[in-house]
Write an enzyme that holds these catalytic residues in place. Structure first.
Site, PDB file in Angstrom:
ATOM      1  N   GLY A   1       0.862  -1.320   0.002  1.00  0.00           N
ATOM      2  CA  GLY A   1      -0.064   0.019   0.145  1.00  0.00           C
ATOM      3  C   GLY A   1       0.985   1.354  -0.128  1.00  0.00           C
TER       4      GLY A   1
ATOM      5  N   ARG B   1      13.423  10.180  -3.361  1.00  0.00           N
ATOM      6  CA  ARG B   1      13.964  11.228  -3.480  1.00  0.00           C
ATOM      7  C   ARG B   1      15.384  11.119  -2.815  1.00  0.00           C
ATOM      8  NH1 ARG B   1      14.315  16.384  -0.861  1.00  0.00           N
ATOM      9  NH2 ARG B   1      14.850  18.104  -1.771  1.00  0.00           N
ATOM     10  N   SER B   2      15.367  11.014  -1.317  1.00  0.00           N
ATOM     11  CA  SER B   2      16.499  10.869  -0.612  1.00  0.00           C
ATOM     12  C   SER B   2      17.483   9.742  -1.144  1.00  0.00           C
ATOM     13  CB  SER B   2      16.024  10.681   0.903  1.00  0.00           C
ATOM     14  OG  SER B   2      17.061  10.311   1.763  1.00  0.00           O
TER      15      SER B   2
ATOM     16  N   ARG C   1      18.994  10.929  -4.328  1.00  0.00           N
ATOM     17  CA  ARG C   1      20.185  12.046  -4.026  1.00  0.00           C
ATOM     18  C   ARG C   1      21.431  11.354  -3.341  1.00  0.00           C
ATOM     19  NH1 ARG C   1      16.585  17.558  -4.156  1.00  0.00           N
ATOM     20  NH2 ARG C   1      16.363  17.301  -6.449  1.00  0.00           N
TER      21      ARG C   1
ATOM     22  N   ARG D   1       0.846  -5.325  -6.056  1.00  0.00           N
ATOM     23  CA  ARG D   1       1.119  -6.658  -5.272  1.00  0.00           C
ATOM     24  C   ARG D   1       1.385  -7.551  -6.280  1.00  0.00           C
ATOM     25  NH1 ARG D   1      -0.319  -5.323  -0.297  1.00  0.00           N
ATOM     26  NH2 ARG D   1      -1.830  -3.693   0.114  1.00  0.00           N
ATOM     27  N   SER D   2       2.423  -8.568  -6.116  1.00  0.00           N
ATOM     28  CA  SER D   2       2.863  -9.385  -7.267  1.00  0.00           C
ATOM     29  C   SER D   2       2.713 -10.755  -6.526  1.00  0.00           C
ATOM     30  CB  SER D   2       4.307  -9.149  -7.508  1.00  0.00           C
ATOM     31  OG  SER D   2       4.965 -10.013  -8.373  1.00  0.00           O
TER      32      SER D   2
ATOM     33  N   ASP E   1       5.327  -4.810   6.046  1.00  0.00           N
ATOM     34  CA  ASP E   1       5.653  -6.300   6.418  1.00  0.00           C
ATOM     35  C   ASP E   1       5.752  -7.134   5.521  1.00  0.00           C
ATOM     36  OD1 ASP E   1       3.050  -6.476   6.601  1.00  0.00           O
ATOM     37  OD2 ASP E   1       2.904  -7.357   8.607  1.00  0.00           O
TER      38      ASP E   1
ATOM     39  N   THR F   1       4.107   2.605   5.593  1.00  0.00           N
ATOM     40  CA  THR F   1       2.782   2.235   5.889  1.00  0.00           C
ATOM     41  C   THR F   1       1.853   3.205   6.938  1.00  0.00           C
ATOM     42  OG1 THR F   1       1.239   0.751   6.702  1.00  0.00           O
ATOM     43  CG2 THR F   1       3.573   0.469   7.388  1.00  0.00           C
TER      44      THR F   1
ATOM     45  N   ASP G   1      -0.234   2.568   8.902  1.00  0.00           N
ATOM     46  CA  ASP G   1      -0.751   1.941  10.151  1.00  0.00           C
ATOM     47  C   ASP G   1       0.245   1.908  11.433  1.00  0.00           C
ATOM     48  OD1 ASP G   1      -3.164   1.243   8.974  1.00  0.00           O
ATOM     49  OD2 ASP G   1      -2.558  -0.643   8.136  1.00  0.00           O
TER      50      ASP G   1
ATOM     51  N   ASP H   1       2.506  -0.112  12.015  1.00  0.00           N
ATOM     52  CA  ASP H   1       2.537  -1.342  12.689  1.00  0.00           C
ATOM     53  C   ASP H   1       3.764  -2.172  12.518  1.00  0.00           C
ATOM     54  OD1 ASP H   1       1.896  -1.851   9.946  1.00  0.00           O
ATOM     55  OD2 ASP H   1       0.223  -3.058  10.239  1.00  0.00           O
TER      56      ASP H   1
ATOM     57  N   ARG I   1     -17.337  16.841  13.367  1.00  0.00           N
ATOM     58  CA  ARG I   1     -17.968  17.462  14.786  1.00  0.00           C
ATOM     59  C   ARG I   1     -18.960  18.537  14.696  1.00  0.00           C
ATOM     60  NH1 ARG I   1     -16.979  16.147  19.862  1.00  0.00           N
ATOM     61  NH2 ARG I   1     -15.109  15.100  19.692  1.00  0.00           N
TER      62      ARG I   1
ATOM     63  N   MET J   1      -8.553   3.514   9.297  1.00  0.00           N
ATOM     64  CA  MET J   1      -7.725   2.290   9.071  1.00  0.00           C
ATOM     65  C   MET J   1      -7.133   1.745  10.276  1.00  0.00           C
ATOM     66  SD  MET J   1      -6.130   3.042   5.194  1.00  0.00           S
ATOM     67  CE  MET J   1      -7.531   2.649   3.691  1.00  0.00           C
TER      68      MET J   1
ATOM     69  N   ARG K   1      -6.318  -2.507  10.525  1.00  0.00           N
ATOM     70  CA  ARG K   1      -6.918  -3.912  10.923  1.00  0.00           C
ATOM     71  C   ARG K   1      -6.311  -4.456  11.888  1.00  0.00           C
ATOM     72  NH1 ARG K   1      -6.912  -4.893   5.742  1.00  0.00           N
ATOM     73  NH2 ARG K   1      -9.079  -4.369   5.249  1.00  0.00           N
TER      74      ARG K   1
ATOM     75  N   SER L   1     -23.866  15.801  21.469  1.00  0.00           N
ATOM     76  CA  SER L   1     -23.328  15.068  20.441  1.00  0.00           C
ATOM     77  C   SER L   1     -22.063  14.230  20.898  1.00  0.00           C
ATOM     78  CB  SER L   1     -22.998  15.952  19.336  1.00  0.00           C
ATOM     79  OG  SER L   1     -22.029  16.903  19.872  1.00  0.00           O
TER      80      SER L   1
ATOM     81  N   ARG M   1      -4.866   7.665   3.083  1.00  0.00           N
ATOM     82  CA  ARG M   1      -3.575   7.168   2.448  1.00  0.00           C
ATOM     83  C   ARG M   1      -3.162   8.525   1.593  1.00  0.00           C
ATOM     84  NH1 ARG M   1      -3.620   1.020   0.153  1.00  0.00           N
ATOM     85  NH2 ARG M   1      -3.373   0.018   2.198  1.00  0.00           N
TER      86      ARG M   1
END
Length: 328
Positions: A15, A25-26, A29, A76-77, A107, A130, A132, A134, A159, A174, A176, A220, A261
């Site tokens: 993702g 870029r880093s 360069r 994704r392969s 991961d 990522t 997440d 994680d 809100r 997001m 999971r 609320s 994302r």
């Protein structure tokens, strides 16, 4: 004796996340700074199998530090999961004269990189990308800070509507398997409750909390829910359950989805990406391989790829306590 590195390949996999372009870029360069070549590999491991390579120099990465997504594309392969697919990828790398790889991803991407290294002894460094957050071995992954800011901004807008109509909003974010976005954005946006995979709040406690909010004068409420929350119901079933048991609430659901994302990366993510890219390339030049570069106590450090994959990130218990206090 360490392998002499003259040409480095860089790819993004899995993702996308804000900050990936800044990391590309880093890498490019830093290679130029050390007078070595850099090759961009398009569409991740699938592009490696198909030989979708392009020379990249310092000017080829102009004006991408502020862009979300990834200019190298991502895919994704399934072919890379086979021995034949990885063998073809290795042949293409050798044919192009590429001596080492920088893999930007999560991961799943690192799992593929580790397998590839074991089979072909090919030097690899990983950069965690990522939203997440994680990945074990770093306090922040690329895109996480940007995603938090995006979520908080959206909840602030929600809100306004919740307050105007005296409504209860369930906002799904997001996460999971990890509740970092929900917990931090929930606190930052002043959510009344936060539901995350790491903690089973339970339906009864949720109802009690909402009843207390109503009794305390709150007209609320915002409940932030990670998509992997273990409460046992999806967000729409949860809405129906609350409306059945607390008919005084007018409940709405907002699923933020992939907008989390996208967008221009925050300053934090741009700086982090720049630091990680430099460390990744210079570590390869020092003869290191099979590591992930990450941020620990504001210092860029190395974690073995295997640990980064198998290690489990922990939710901040103090933040959970803060969340409980803030919902009073």
């Amino acid at each position: 004796m360490p392998k002499i590195i003259k040409k480095v390949g860089v790819l993004t996999s899995g993702g996308d996340s804000p900050g990936m372009n800044a990391a590309i870029r880093s890498v490019v360069r830093t290679c130029a700074y050390h007078h070595i070549e850099c090759i961009g590999i398009y569409r991740g491991y699938q592009g490696m199998i198909e030989g979708d390579f392009k020379d990249m120099g310092p000017r080829s990465v102009n004006n991408i530090v502020n862009k979300g997504g990834t200019v190298l594309k991502s895919a994704r392969s399934t072919d890379f999961k086979s021995v034949d697919g990885r063998k073809k990828a290795h042949e293409n790398l050798l044919k192009a004269g590429i001596d080492a790889l920088v893999v930007i991803g999560g991961d799943g991407s690192f799992t593929g990189a580790l397998q590839f290294n074991k089979e072909f002894d090919f030097p690899i460094m990983g950069i965690p990308g990522t939203i997440d957050n994680d990945i074990f071995g770093t306090s922040h992954t690329l895109g996480y800070d940007t995603a938090l800011n995006t979520v908080v901004d959206v909840i602030d807008k929600i809100r306004d509507t919740a307050s105007s109509h005296n409504r209860l909003f369930f906002v799904e974010v997001m996460g999971r398997d990890a509740g970092h976005i929900a917990l931090n954005a929930g606190i930052g946006a002043g959510a009344e409750e936060i539901l995350i995979p790491e903690e089973d709040l339970g339906l009864e406690r949720l109802l009690e909390s909402l009843q207390k909010s109503k009794a305390s004068g709150k007209s609320s409420s915002i409940v932030v829910i990670a998509e992997g929350d273990k409460i046992g119901k999806n967000v729409f079933e949860l809405k129906d359950y609350v409306e059945t048991n607390l008919p005084e609430y007018d409940v709405r659901v907002s699923v933020l989805g992939h907008m989390q994302r996208g967008g221009s990366p925050s300053c934090f993510d741009r700086v982090l990406a720049s630091r990680l890219g430099v460390k990744a390339v210079e570590s390869l030049l020092e003869g290191k391989s099979n590591y992930m570069v990450g941020l620990k106590n504001d210092t860029i450090s190395l974690t073995p790829l295997e640990q980064a994959i198998k290690g489990k990130t922990e939710i901040d218990r103090e933040l959970l306590r803060v969340s409980d206090i803030m919902s009073t």
